[in-house]
Design an enzyme around this catalytic site. Structure first.
Site, PDB file in Angstrom:
ATOM      1  N   TYR A 143      -4.940   4.987  -6.524  1.00 25.77           N
ATOM      2  CA  TYR A 143      -5.545   5.632  -4.968  1.00 25.77           C
ATOM      3  C   TYR A 143      -4.408   5.300  -4.084  1.00 25.77           C
ATOM      4  O   TYR A 143      -4.352   4.068  -3.652  1.00 25.77           O
ATOM      5  CB  TYR A 143      -6.889   5.295  -4.787  1.00 25.77           C
ATOM      6  CG  TYR A 143      -7.126   6.340  -3.013  1.00 25.77           C
ATOM      7  CD1 TYR A 143      -7.537   7.360  -3.848  1.00 25.77           C
ATOM      8  CD2 TYR A 143      -7.467   6.020  -2.146  1.00 25.77           C
ATOM      9  CE1 TYR A 143      -7.808   8.517  -2.774  1.00 25.77           C
ATOM     10  CE2 TYR A 143      -7.893   6.313  -0.985  1.00 25.77           C
ATOM     11  CZ  TYR A 143      -7.966   7.778  -1.280  1.00 25.77           C
ATOM     12  OH  TYR A 143      -8.104   9.049  -0.220  1.00 25.77           O
ATOM     13  N   ASP A 238       1.851  -0.423  -2.209  1.00 27.96           N
ATOM     14  CA  ASP A 238       0.883   0.345  -1.296  1.00 27.96           C
ATOM     15  C   ASP A 238      -0.459  -1.317  -0.990  1.00 27.96           C
ATOM     16  O   ASP A 238      -0.610  -1.678  -1.823  1.00 27.96           O
ATOM     17  CB  ASP A 238       0.205   1.165  -1.877  1.00 27.96           C
ATOM     18  CG  ASP A 238      -1.403   1.683  -1.251  1.00 27.96           C
ATOM     19  OD1 ASP A 238      -1.790   1.212   0.170  1.00 27.96           O
ATOM     20  OD2 ASP A 238      -1.716   2.181  -1.439  1.00 27.96           O
ATOM     21  N   LYS A 266      -6.301  -1.253   6.760  1.00 27.13           N
ATOM     22  CA  LYS A 266      -7.370  -1.739   6.700  1.00 27.13           C
ATOM     23  C   LYS A 266      -7.468  -3.524   7.511  1.00 27.13           C
ATOM     24  O   LYS A 266      -7.494  -3.333   8.710  1.00 27.13           O
ATOM     25  CB  LYS A 266      -7.563  -2.465   5.318  1.00 27.13           C
ATOM     26  CG  LYS A 266      -7.638  -1.175   4.275  1.00 27.13           C
ATOM     27  CD  LYS A 266      -8.604  -1.568   3.170  1.00 27.13           C
ATOM     28  CE  LYS A 266      -8.168  -0.292   2.871  1.00 27.13           C
ATOM     29  NZ  LYS A 266      -9.759   0.503   2.963  1.00 27.13           N
TER      30      LYS A 266
HETATM   31  N1  PMP Z   1      -4.254   2.994  -0.016  1.00 27.62           N
HETATM   32  C1  PMP Z   1      -4.978   2.598  -0.611  1.00 27.62           C
HETATM   33  C2  PMP Z   1      -5.225   1.029  -1.774  1.00 27.62           C
HETATM   34  C3  PMP Z   1      -6.691   2.438  -0.726  1.00 27.62           C
HETATM   35  O1  PMP Z   1      -7.622   1.470  -0.982  1.00 27.62           O
HETATM   36  C4  PMP Z   1      -7.008   3.485   0.711  1.00 27.62           C
HETATM   37  C5  PMP Z   1      -8.110   3.229   1.108  1.00 27.62           C
HETATM   38  N2  PMP Z   1      -8.528   2.898   0.220  1.00 27.62           N
HETATM   39  C6  PMP Z   1      -5.794   4.246   1.163  1.00 27.62           C
HETATM   40  C7  PMP Z   1      -4.101   3.945   0.898  1.00 27.62           C
HETATM   41  C8  PMP Z   1      -5.628   5.138   2.216  1.00 27.62           C
HETATM   42  O2  PMP Z   1      -5.798   4.789   3.186  1.00 27.62           O
HETATM   43  P1  PMP Z   1      -7.246   5.953   4.342  1.00 27.62           P
HETATM   44  O3  PMP Z   1      -7.925   5.320   3.670  1.00 27.62           O
HETATM   45  O4  PMP Z   1      -7.068   4.912   5.822  1.00 27.62           O
HETATM   46  O5  PMP Z   1      -6.337   6.470   4.347  1.00 27.62           O
END
Ligand code: PMP
Length: 427
Positions: A143, A238, A266
């Site tokens: 994701y 990511d 995060k």
């Molecule tokens: N990349 C990863 C690996 C994530 O776990 C998340 C959210 N859990 C995101 C991107 C998206 O981040 P956001 O919810 O701050 O848009």
């Protein structure tokens, strides 16, 4: 669920779709309605009915120091008094960007944004602009936020809720996304080679966290580095979850891989809305106004968020033992959960990298998305509810990571183990 949370949820569903502002907060996959949270301190959260839980969600990863650490409260309070947003540069942003560049050797320049979704969206635009190519390769079950092109066979809420492809994403956009299986070295190599002429980037969670925790297989990340370099495509890590969690230099430091671009979120925001993308200087200098690739945000680099992020990162930098301690606490969590499974005679396994881990029910080992989705989600749901009664707050899905923070102590993990054993015995 108790009275106040029930009442709030009823009110919420009238004015908010599904009663929540992000689908992962829903308890649809486990049954029941979400606990509404009133406050947190250290490893604890308290719901609107005054119940206290040991928290292993950590706001889905950001809270590496636990809830409301004094350094963050002080930094944020101070900044709020000075003004919450200027839409103009501040000294704090320079300090945070400098710190990110120092921590991550692959990152020579960085742009601050407000969410992980914005970071990955912007990184994809930059990759397409830099290579003049259209397609991006992502892994099934990873994701990367709800960016159109990346919301294809995605993990996290999209996996939990069984809507991997969202209506509203045009087929023409989804067509530009090439899919491969996480940890499938040969299959992924073949997919990259097959799309060599039009592949702008490969984006990957270097440790998968959104199908539950799945560590990279030996050689998998190395192959991605080699193959993308061979065809002049970009490797995008990511590290929204793994950045500053798996080490001061994230997963890339831990596994010794240098991606072209990195997405952060995060932890870098210290629990406030802040994320970032960065990487090679020649690529990042294409971003407006230095270059032609447009990317912008009214609240980008927001001073309150930056103050919170800086407070956390300065604390981590000053504490030589922080990552050893997170490793030890993570190891302890894995150990007590494995013991609990064994003593209850419940089939399952625990995957862990550092301070992120997942207990999968009904499977012996989970090395791929296909393994993960074989997990027993009904049993997970029952365990989740039992654990809640035991005062343990877990992600309401089999396909998410649990996190320990520096606010957890060994005694808390012993409590986790005892609670898990009781909750498993009652399945
Ligand atoms: N990349 C990863 C690996 C994530 O776990 C998340 C959210 N859990 C995101 C991107 C998206 O981040 P956001 O919810 O701050 O848009």
């Amino acid at each position: 669920m108790s009275r106040e949370s029930e009442r709030l949820f009823a009110d919420a569903t009238r004015v908010i779709p599904g009663g929540v502002n992000s689908p992962v907060r829903s308890w649809r996959a486990v049954g029941g309605h979400p606990a509404f949270i009133a406050r947190g301190e250290g490893p604890w959260i308290h719901d609107a009915d005054g119940r206290r839980y040991l928290d292993f969600v950590a706001s889905w990863g950001p809270l590496v120091l636990g809830h409301a650490p004094a350094v963050v409260v002080e930094a944020v309070t101070r900044q709020v008094g000075l003004g919450t947003s200027f839409g103009a540069p501040t000294a704090l942003e320079v300090e945070l960007a400098t710190l990110l560049v120092e921590a991550l050797p692959s990152v020579e320049q960085v742009r601050l944004v407000s969410s992980g979704t914005e970071a990955t969206m912007s990184a994809m635009r930059l990759a397409r602009a830099a290579t003049g190519r259209k397609r991006v390769l992502k892994f099934v079950g990873c994701y990367h936020g709800h960016v159109d092109a990346l919301l294809v066979r995605a993990g996290s809420g999209a996996l939990t809720l069984g809507v991997p492809d969202s209506p509203g994403v045009p087929a023409e956009i989804a067509d530009l996304t090439v899919l491969a299986d996480y940890n499938d070295v040969d299959g992924t190599r073949a997919a990259i080679r097959a799309h060599a002429a039009d592949l702008a980037a490969v984006i990957v969670e270097p440790v998968a966290g959104n199908m539950g925790v799945v560590p990279p297989a030996p050689g998998f990340l190395e192959m991605l580095r080699e193959e993308t370099a061979r065809i002049d495509s970009l490797l995008v890590f990511d590290e929204v979850i793994t950045g500053f969690r798996l080490g001061w230099s994230g997963a890339q430091g831990r596994f010794g891989i240098r991606p072209d671009l990195t997405c952060l979120g995060k932890i870098v925001g210290g629990g406030m809305p802040l994320a970032a993308f960065g990487g090679r200087r020649d690529l990042m200098s294409m971003i407006a106004p230095a270059g032609p690739v447009y990317q912008a945000g009214t609240l980008s680099g927001n001073p309150v968020s930056v103050a919170a992020g800086l407070a956390v990162l300065r604390t981590l930098r000053a504490d030589d033992g922080a990552y050893d301690r997170l490793e030890r606490l993570g190891g302890l969590a894995e150990h007590v959960l494995r013991e609990a499974l064994a003593s209850a005679g419940v089939p399952g396994t625990v995957n862990r990298v550092g301070s992120m881990f997942t207990l999968f029910f009904g499977v012996e080992s989970v090395r791929s998305y296909a393994d993960a989705v074989r997990a027993d989600t009904d049993r997970f749901a029952r365990w989740f509810r039992n654990m809640l009664e035991e005062g343990m707050y877990l992600p309401p899905s089999q396909f998410e990571a649990l996190f320990v923070s520096l606010a957890h102590e060994e005694s808390h993990l012993a409590e986790l183990g005892r609670a898990a054993a009781r909750a498993l015995a009652r399945l």
